[in-house]
Design an enzyme around this catalytic site. Sequence first.
Site, PDB file in Angstrom:
ATOM      1  N   SER A  77      65.300  -0.254 148.962  1.00 56.64           N
ATOM      2  CA  SER A  77      65.049  -1.688 148.714  1.00 56.64           C
ATOM      3  C   SER A  77      64.526  -1.973 147.303  1.00 56.64           C
ATOM      4  O   SER A  77      64.906  -2.983 146.691  1.00 56.64           O
ATOM      5  CB  SER A  77      64.054  -2.238 149.738  1.00 56.64           C
ATOM      6  OG  SER A  77      64.602  -2.120 151.030  1.00 56.64           O
TER       7      SER A  77
ATOM      8  N   GLU B 251      65.000  12.816 163.403  1.00 55.45           N
ATOM      9  CA  GLU B 251      63.925  11.804 163.397  1.00 55.45           C
ATOM     10  C   GLU B 251      63.297  11.673 164.771  1.00 55.45           C
ATOM     11  O   GLU B 251      63.987  11.646 165.793  1.00 55.45           O
ATOM     12  CB  GLU B 251      64.469  10.436 162.933  1.00 55.45           C
ATOM     13  CG  GLU B 251      63.390   9.351 162.946  1.00 55.45           C
ATOM     14  CD  GLU B 251      63.723   8.096 162.133  1.00 55.45           C
ATOM     15  OE1 GLU B 251      64.596   8.160 161.249  1.00 55.45           O
ATOM     16  OE2 GLU B 251      63.100   7.050 162.396  1.00 55.45           O
TER      17      GLU B 251
ATOM     18  N   ASP C  63      72.559   9.356 155.061  1.00 56.38           N
ATOM     19  CA  ASP C  63      71.333   8.686 155.510  1.00 56.38           C
ATOM     20  C   ASP C  63      71.603   8.009 156.867  1.00 56.38           C
ATOM     21  O   ASP C  63      72.589   7.278 157.008  1.00 56.38           O
ATOM     22  CB  ASP C  63      70.979   7.631 154.441  1.00 56.38           C
ATOM     23  CG  ASP C  63      69.603   7.028 154.618  1.00 56.38           C
ATOM     24  OD1 ASP C  63      68.739   7.687 155.221  1.00 56.38           O
ATOM     25  OD2 ASP C  63      69.393   5.901 154.123  1.00 56.38           O
TER      26      ASP C  63
ATOM     27  N   HIS D 299      61.757  -0.247 157.078  1.00 54.08           N
ATOM     28  CA  HIS D 299      62.864  -0.511 156.154  1.00 54.08           C
ATOM     29  C   HIS D 299      62.855  -1.952 155.638  1.00 54.08           C
ATOM     30  O   HIS D 299      62.340  -2.849 156.308  1.00 54.08           O
ATOM     31  CB  HIS D 299      64.202  -0.226 156.843  1.00 54.08           C
ATOM     32  CG  HIS D 299      64.416   1.227 157.110  1.00 54.08           C
ATOM     33  ND1 HIS D 299      64.254   1.787 158.345  1.00 54.08           N
ATOM     34  CD2 HIS D 299      64.770   2.233 156.282  1.00 54.08           C
ATOM     35  CE1 HIS D 299      64.497   3.078 158.278  1.00 54.08           C
ATOM     36  NE2 HIS D 299      64.810   3.383 157.036  1.00 54.08           N
TER      37      HIS D 299
HETATM   38  O1  G3H Z   1      67.697   2.881 155.760  1.00 56.52           O
HETATM   39  C1  G3H Z   1      68.547   2.108 155.363  1.00 56.52           C
HETATM   40  C2  G3H Z   1      68.978   2.123 153.943  1.00 56.52           C
HETATM   41  O2  G3H Z   1      68.187   1.247 153.175  1.00 56.52           O
HETATM   42  C3  G3H Z   1      70.436   1.836 153.828  1.00 56.52           C
HETATM   43  O3  G3H Z   1      70.702   0.498 154.031  1.00 56.52           O
HETATM   44  O4  G3H Z   1      72.499   0.503 155.750  1.00 56.52           O
HETATM   45  O5  G3H Z   1      72.142  -1.480 154.239  1.00 56.52           O
HETATM   46  O6  G3H Z   1      73.116   0.645 153.353  1.00 56.52           O
HETATM   47  P1  G3H Z   1      72.209   0.003 154.386  1.00 56.52           P
HETATM   48  P1  13P Z   2      63.319   1.077 151.978  1.00 56.24           P
HETATM   49  O1  13P Z   2      64.013  -0.053 152.642  1.00 56.24           O
HETATM   50  O2  13P Z   2      61.837   0.947 152.103  1.00 56.24           O
HETATM   51  O3  13P Z   2      63.729   1.266 150.566  1.00 56.24           O
HETATM   52  O4  13P Z   2      63.708   2.422 152.774  1.00 56.24           O
HETATM   53  C1  13P Z   2      64.934   3.067 152.533  1.00 56.24           C
HETATM   54  C2  13P Z   2      65.232   4.131 153.534  1.00 56.24           C
HETATM   55  O5  13P Z   2      64.415   4.558 154.317  1.00 56.24           O
HETATM   56  C3  13P Z   2      66.596   4.682 153.531  1.00 56.24           C
HETATM   57  O6  13P Z   2      66.794   5.570 154.587  1.00 56.24           O
HETATM   58 ZN    ZN Z   3      65.751   5.084 156.369  1.00 55.48          ZN
END
Ligand code: G3H
Ligand code: 13P
Ligand code: ZN
Length: 330
Positions: A278, A145, A93, A189
């Site tokens: 989230s 993206e 991701d 996010h």
């Molecule tokens: O898009 C972000 C995801 O929610 C991952 O979050 O970078 O805190 O693991 P993180």
């Molecule tokens: P949320 O923060 O809305 O859960 O989005 C997660 C996300 O896009 C991870 O790439």
């Molecule tokens: Zn994301």
Amino acid sequence: MVNYKELGLVNSRELFKKAIEGQYAVPAFNFNNMEQLQAIVQACVEESSPVILQVSSGARKYANQTILRYLAQGAVEYAKELGKNIPIVLHLDHGDTFELCKSCIEYGFSSVMIDGSHHPYDKNVELTRQVVEYAHKYDVTVEGELGVLAGIEDDVVAEHHTYTQPEEVEDFVSKTGVDSLAISIGTSHGANKFKPEQCTRNADGVLVPPPLRFDILEAIEKKIPGFPIVLHGSSSVPQKQVAIINQYGGKLKDAIGIPEEQLRKAAQSAVCKINIDSDGRLAMTAAIREVFAAHPEWFDPRQYLGPARESLRELYKHKLVYVLGSAGKA
Ligand code: G3H
Ligand code: 13P
Ligand code: ZN
């Protein structure tokens, strides 16, 4: 070098094709630890849904990429043990460099995202193209993206949305060769997606955020018909979980998400992957705070991680059945 096929994983190509035809979206759930992964697999097996297991670069640093790879391999075996060989994708991701994407592919990921959306357009094209050329040699699928979501992505904070420009998508897709495209149409996010002053109140006094820009989505679909679209930032921030967190000592202020009916509508379009992180964090935190408040004498992690895992499983099942429509599609 480990090829994901040896681990029993699949790439996302076939899943997206079926999701667009069937008018649903494949869940992309982030995980960092065993309990999250167990809950995801249990929910997807019980509801017979395909699933994308997402690892952010933050998760990779937290949990170690070798451990995550074995966890994902374990997820494939666990699903079989639970009685259903559901399709499982292991996806990076928000990959931000070629090197990170390459390393994940070498460690057994079946799909990667290269997020060049913060770069100028030409640099985004060049970086994405480089990742696609490498990934496709191993039949690994790539998500790119265009457009920037408001909110926080790892260390990058954007104050405002930069919506995806429909005029750019055809050129981007053909120049890069990506397999799917993440777009910006108003999601963001984290748990604070909108400020209260951006929202209106319904008859019950509940805050209603501004709708997603379905006009932009439709314009994009016209430019690249049938091409797989991805929505990031798609947590709904259930107010029940926010209230439990705050009732038991938490301090979440103005936590507002994307209404579920907006996501249901998106899932019926070319949007075939919906990212949710989230909401899982909120469900876990609410369950743990509740246990801590009720049983201050408990100190065995299984006593609070067990209920947290159970709450996550319920949340994911709800998403599959009532939001994404992927239940029964494995
Ligand atoms: O898009 C972000 C995801 O929610 C991952 O979050 O970078 O805190 O693991 P993180
Ligand atoms: P949320 O923060 O809305 O859960 O989005 C997660 C996300 O896009 C991870 O790439
Ligand atoms: Zn994301």
